[in-house]
Design a protein around this motif. Structure first.
Motif, PDB file in Angstrom:
ATOM      1  N   THR A  91       1.444 -18.940  10.364  1.00 18.94           N
ATOM      2  CA  THR A  91       1.483 -19.505   8.902  1.00 18.94           C
ATOM      3  C   THR A  91       1.247 -18.052   8.135  1.00 18.94           C
ATOM      4  O   THR A  91       1.772 -18.033   7.012  1.00 18.94           O
ATOM      5  N   LEU A  92       0.025 -17.336   8.448  1.00 22.43           N
ATOM      6  CA  LEU A  92      -0.099 -15.967   7.643  1.00 22.43           C
ATOM      7  C   LEU A  92       0.936 -15.032   7.821  1.00 22.43           C
ATOM      8  O   LEU A  92       1.262 -14.502   6.580  1.00 22.43           O
ATOM      9  N   LEU A  93       1.998 -15.191   8.921  1.00 21.22           N
ATOM     10  CA  LEU A  93       2.991 -14.265   8.979  1.00 21.22           C
ATOM     11  C   LEU A  93       4.106 -14.742   7.977  1.00 21.22           C
ATOM     12  O   LEU A  93       4.801 -13.995   7.194  1.00 21.22           O
ATOM     13  N   VAL A  94       4.361 -15.964   7.851  1.00 22.12           N
ATOM     14  CA  VAL A  94       5.165 -16.222   6.929  1.00 22.12           C
ATOM     15  C   VAL A  94       5.044 -15.951   5.495  1.00 22.12           C
ATOM     16  O   VAL A  94       5.706 -15.523   4.546  1.00 22.12           O
ATOM     17  N   LEU A  95       3.606 -16.432   5.077  1.00 19.81           N
ATOM     18  CA  LEU A  95       3.275 -15.814   3.770  1.00 19.81           C
ATOM     19  C   LEU A  95       3.546 -14.322   3.367  1.00 19.81           C
ATOM     20  O   LEU A  95       3.767 -13.792   2.524  1.00 19.81           O
ATOM     21  N   ARG A 114       6.849  -0.376  -2.552  1.00 22.87           N
ATOM     22  CA  ARG A 114       6.574   0.324  -1.456  1.00 22.87           C
ATOM     23  C   ARG A 114       4.842   0.156  -1.228  1.00 22.87           C
ATOM     24  O   ARG A 114       4.584   0.213  -0.213  1.00 22.87           O
ATOM     25  N   ARG A 115       4.003   0.401  -2.344  1.00 20.96           N
ATOM     26  CA  ARG A 115       2.729   0.076  -2.133  1.00 20.96           C
ATOM     27  C   ARG A 115       2.296  -1.192  -1.799  1.00 20.96           C
ATOM     28  O   ARG A 115       1.389  -1.449  -0.652  1.00 20.96           O
ATOM     29  N   ILE A 116       3.158  -2.206  -1.989  1.00 26.62           N
ATOM     30  CA  ILE A 116       2.478  -3.705  -1.588  1.00 26.62           C
ATOM     31  C   ILE A 116       3.024  -3.914  -0.251  1.00 26.62           C
ATOM     32  O   ILE A 116       2.494  -4.334   0.803  1.00 26.62           O
ATOM     33  N   LYS A 117       4.236  -3.226  -0.153  1.00 25.20           N
ATOM     34  CA  LYS A 117       4.680  -3.461   1.739  1.00 25.20           C
ATOM     35  C   LYS A 117       3.874  -2.700   2.301  1.00 25.20           C
ATOM     36  O   LYS A 117       3.518  -3.199   3.476  1.00 25.20           O
ATOM     37  N   THR A 118       3.304  -1.329   2.240  1.00 24.90           N
ATOM     38  CA  THR A 118       2.368  -0.826   3.096  1.00 24.90           C
ATOM     39  C   THR A 118       1.194  -1.646   3.412  1.00 24.90           C
ATOM     40  O   THR A 118       0.690  -1.882   4.323  1.00 24.90           O
ATOM     41  N   GLN A 119       0.427  -2.255   2.058  1.00 27.15           N
ATOM     42  CA  GLN A 119      -0.819  -2.802   2.306  1.00 27.15           C
ATOM     43  C   GLN A 119      -0.378  -4.162   3.145  1.00 27.15           C
ATOM     44  O   GLN A 119      -1.186  -4.477   3.680  1.00 27.15           O
ATOM     45  N   VAL A 120       0.521  -4.818   2.812  1.00 28.29           N
ATOM     46  CA  VAL A 120       1.037  -6.145   3.738  1.00 28.29           C
ATOM     47  C   VAL A 120       1.249  -5.846   5.112  1.00 28.29           C
ATOM     48  O   VAL A 120       0.597  -6.610   5.851  1.00 28.29           O
ATOM     49  N   VAL A 121       1.939  -4.774   5.379  1.00 25.93           N
ATOM     50  CA  VAL A 121       2.171  -4.428   6.747  1.00 25.93           C
ATOM     51  C   VAL A 121       0.835  -4.143   7.508  1.00 25.93           C
ATOM     52  O   VAL A 121       0.521  -4.438   8.647  1.00 25.93           O
ATOM     53  N   MET A 122      -0.164  -3.394   6.775  1.00 24.34           N
ATOM     54  CA  MET A 122      -1.468  -2.982   7.362  1.00 24.34           C
ATOM     55  C   MET A 122      -2.335  -4.407   7.558  1.00 24.34           C
ATOM     56  O   MET A 122      -2.774  -4.628   8.466  1.00 24.34           O
ATOM     57  N   LEU A 123      -2.323  -5.371   6.480  1.00 22.81           N
ATOM     58  CA  LEU A 123      -3.100  -6.520   6.816  1.00 22.81           C
ATOM     59  C   LEU A 123      -2.387  -7.168   7.554  1.00 22.81           C
ATOM     60  O   LEU A 123      -3.161  -7.966   8.172  1.00 22.81           O
ATOM     61  N   ARG A 124      -1.234  -7.333   8.049  1.00 18.46           N
ATOM     62  CA  ARG A 124      -0.638  -8.007   9.089  1.00 18.46           C
ATOM     63  C   ARG A 124      -1.257  -7.638  10.336  1.00 18.46           C
ATOM     64  O   ARG A 124      -1.516  -8.522  11.208  1.00 18.46           O
ATOM     65  N   ARG A 125      -1.410  -6.212  10.696  1.00 19.91           N
ATOM     66  CA  ARG A 125      -1.669  -5.870  11.777  1.00 19.91           C
ATOM     67  C   ARG A 125      -3.449  -6.266  11.819  1.00 19.91           C
ATOM     68  O   ARG A 125      -3.486  -6.585  12.835  1.00 19.91           O
ATOM     69  N   LEU A 181      -5.683   4.738   4.143  1.00 20.56           N
ATOM     70  CA  LEU A 181      -4.464   5.118   3.684  1.00 20.56           C
ATOM     71  C   LEU A 181      -3.690   3.898   3.118  1.00 20.56           C
ATOM     72  O   LEU A 181      -2.932   3.897   2.032  1.00 20.56           O
ATOM     73  N   ALA A 182      -3.957   2.616   3.596  1.00 21.92           N
ATOM     74  CA  ALA A 182      -3.259   1.418   3.234  1.00 21.92           C
ATOM     75  C   ALA A 182      -3.573   0.987   1.853  1.00 21.92           C
ATOM     76  O   ALA A 182      -2.816   0.617   0.854  1.00 21.92           O
ATOM     77  N   PHE A 183      -4.929   1.390   1.341  1.00 21.85           N
ATOM     78  CA  PHE A 183      -5.364   1.053   0.110  1.00 21.85           C
ATOM     79  C   PHE A 183      -5.815   1.953  -0.986  1.00 21.85           C
ATOM     80  O   PHE A 183      -6.259   1.880  -2.091  1.00 21.85           O
ATOM     81  N   SER A 184      -5.470   3.176  -0.467  1.00 25.18           N
ATOM     82  CA  SER A 184      -5.894   4.398  -1.301  1.00 25.18           C
ATOM     83  C   SER A 184      -4.467   4.956  -2.137  1.00 25.18           C
ATOM     84  O   SER A 184      -4.424   5.734  -3.050  1.00 25.18           O
ATOM     85  N   ARG A 201      10.426  11.324   6.083  1.00 21.89           N
ATOM     86  CA  ARG A 201      10.084  10.028   5.266  1.00 21.89           C
ATOM     87  C   ARG A 201       8.997   9.260   6.060  1.00 21.89           C
ATOM     88  O   ARG A 201       9.131   8.978   7.331  1.00 21.89           O
ATOM     89  N   ILE A 202       8.156   8.507   5.537  1.00 22.92           N
ATOM     90  CA  ILE A 202       7.036   7.735   6.062  1.00 22.92           C
ATOM     91  C   ILE A 202       7.852   6.411   6.650  1.00 22.92           C
ATOM     92  O   ILE A 202       8.361   5.680   5.809  1.00 22.92           O
ATOM     93  N   GLU A 203       7.984   6.345   7.844  1.00 21.74           N
ATOM     94  CA  GLU A 203       8.714   5.161   8.449  1.00 21.74           C
ATOM     95  C   GLU A 203       7.698   4.100   8.822  1.00 21.74           C
ATOM     96  O   GLU A 203       8.266   3.042   8.507  1.00 21.74           O
ATOM     97  N   GLU A 204       6.854   4.335   9.395  1.00 17.93           N
ATOM     98  CA  GLU A 204       5.814   3.387   9.617  1.00 17.93           C
ATOM     99  C   GLU A 204       4.385   3.742   9.661  1.00 17.93           C
ATOM    100  O   GLU A 204       3.954   5.079   9.889  1.00 17.93           O
ATOM    101  N   ILE A 205       3.392   2.845   9.191  1.00 20.66           N
ATOM    102  CA  ILE A 205       2.134   3.168   9.198  1.00 20.66           C
ATOM    103  C   ILE A 205       1.345   2.140  10.112  1.00 20.66           C
ATOM    104  O   ILE A 205       1.431   1.089   9.785  1.00 20.66           O
ATOM    105  N   THR A 206       0.509   2.508  10.844  1.00 19.17           N
ATOM    106  CA  THR A 206      -0.222   1.556  11.830  1.00 19.17           C
ATOM    107  C   THR A 206      -1.552   1.799  11.495  1.00 19.17           C
ATOM    108  O   THR A 206      -2.196   2.620  10.921  1.00 19.17           O
ATOM    109  N   LEU A 207      -2.592   1.306  12.104  1.00 17.35           N
ATOM    110  CA  LEU A 207      -4.103   1.395  11.989  1.00 17.35           C
ATOM    111  C   LEU A 207      -4.331   2.843  12.802  1.00 17.35           C
ATOM    112  O   LEU A 207      -5.442   3.174  12.496  1.00 17.35           O
TER     113      LEU A 207
END
Length: 385
Positions: A91-95, A114-125, A181-184, A201-207
């Motif tokens: 459910t969370l992944l769909v949202l 790009r800012r929202i995508k970065t934050q959403v990807v980090m929140l998903r992890r 990094l995700a929220f700054s 280019r920043i391709e992926e940001i993980t924890l």
């Protein structure tokens, strides 16, 4: 026999109920993308959760005591917990996918996306990791021995936390750096950066790490703490449009205005230029040559790189064709050598007034020093005799 029929009946009813809900969601999905995604993604976890809960309740109600009954019930409880965690995660992944689909990054002005995508990807992890940890914790707490052990574990939680923090200091530092990094907004996915003298280019940001795609398709893997402890260049932090330069060294005799007009023509004919900045300036004038710097702008870093190469290529070709005298030259001033008279033995004839240039000859002091360092003059000795 009654218990088996009850379990089978409960499973069948649960499956029918799930299929009805799935059919309704698919119908709603024709008008709502969210309902379509829920129907596609949550069908299996919802089915597993409902069926396992129904079977567990049927066993509890209809099944009498039989060997291994407690073990079966406990196994069903564990499966229900795992299925519920799967359902919550789906459910969370769909949202999160809906949020990513709403904010597209393949548009010219994609800074906010790009800012929202970065934050959403980090929140998903973080969400997936939290769900897994909580699920394992809840499943372990269903065991009586582990539940009894929980009190002693909590009593020593302070010591354990200190030991764990010391043992995983580097890992925890990278995790917190990833959240920072995700929220700054220091970096975002698709940002163009220069790190370790590499442009990419920043391709992926993980924890724990960041993947930088270098312009030649190499991948530079850096810990997230790198971007919080070391300086780096971010070309697209405030805007997707970027500026770039192309520099050419020419001779002092070069007329600048025709080159400036040619630069304007090249930019206007290219679809890489975004129509904002096209400037030619003389930035240096040393060593018999001047440096022309063409400053141009593009919508993104990829287009800017191609535009810089195009500008440099066209200006070089135009200068060679129309202003060949502008090619850098090396200048030198040559003077004829003066003839110096020689004595018969081939040595230079000293000037008459060169006594001030001698140390051991010429003058009273010079002759005295010469006698000390070179011995007495034999000719002078014969004259005295």
């Amino acid at each position: 026999m009654t218990a088996l029929l009850a379990v089978a009946g409960a499973a069948a009813v649960a499956i029918v109920f799930v299929e009805i809900v799935h059919w309704l969601m698919k119908r709603l999905g024709r008008r709502s993308p969210l309902a379509a995604d829920l129907a596609r993604t949550m069908h299996r976890p919802f089915q597993a959760t409902v069926v396992l809960v129904a079977v567990q309740q049927a066993v509890r109600i209809w099944a009498d005591e039989f060997p291994g009954r407690s073990g079966v019930v406990h196994a069903l409880v564990l499966l229900c917990i795992a299925a519920a965690a799967w359902l919550v995660g789906a459910t969370l992944l769909v949202l999160e996918d809906m949020a990513l689909a709403r904010w597209r990054t393949d548009v010219p002005d994609n800074l906010k996306s790009r800012r929202i995508k970065t934050q959403v990807v980090m929140l998903r992890r973080v969400t997936v990791a939290a769900i897994v940890v909580l699920t394992i914790g809840v499943m372990l707490m269903t065991f009586p021995d582990i539940r009894a052990l929980g009190a002693s574990v909590l009593a020593s939680a302070g010591v354990i936390s200190v030991v764990a923090a010391l043992a995983a200091q580097s890992t925890l530092g990278n995790v917190f750096a990833g959240l920072q990094l995700a929220f700054s907004d220091a970096i975002r996915v698709d940002d163009v950066v220069v790190v370790e003298q590499e442009w990419g280019r920043i391709e992926e940001i993980t924890l724990t790490y960041v993947v930088v795609q270098i312009w030649d398709d190499r991948r530079l893997i850096l810990p997230t703490s790198y971007f919080t402890t070391k300086p780096f260049q971010n070309w697209t932090r405030t805007s997707s449009a970027v500026l770039g330069t192309a520099e050419i060294d020419v001779d002092w005799a070069t007329p600048v205005e025709p080159v400036r007009s040619e630069l304007q023509r090249v930019c206007e004919e290219s679809d890489l230029w975004n129509g904002k900045v096209c400037v030619l300036q003389v930035t240096e004038a040393t060593d018999g040559r001047i440096r022309l710097r063409a400053l141009v702008s593009a919508d993104d870093a990829a287009a800017l790189w191609d535009l810089r190469c195009l500008v440099r290529e066209r200006l070089v070709a135009w200068i060679w064709q129309h202003q060949r005298t502008a090619v850098p030259r090396m200048r030198a001033e040559v003077e004829p050598a003066r003839a110096v008279p020689l004595q018969m033995d081939g040595h230079h004839r000293p000037d008459a007034d060169s006594g001030g240039a001698r140390v051991f000859s010429g003058g009273v002091d010079g002759d005295a020093r010469g006698a000390v360092f070179g011995g007495p003059d034999p000719v002078a000795s014969e004259r005295k005799d």
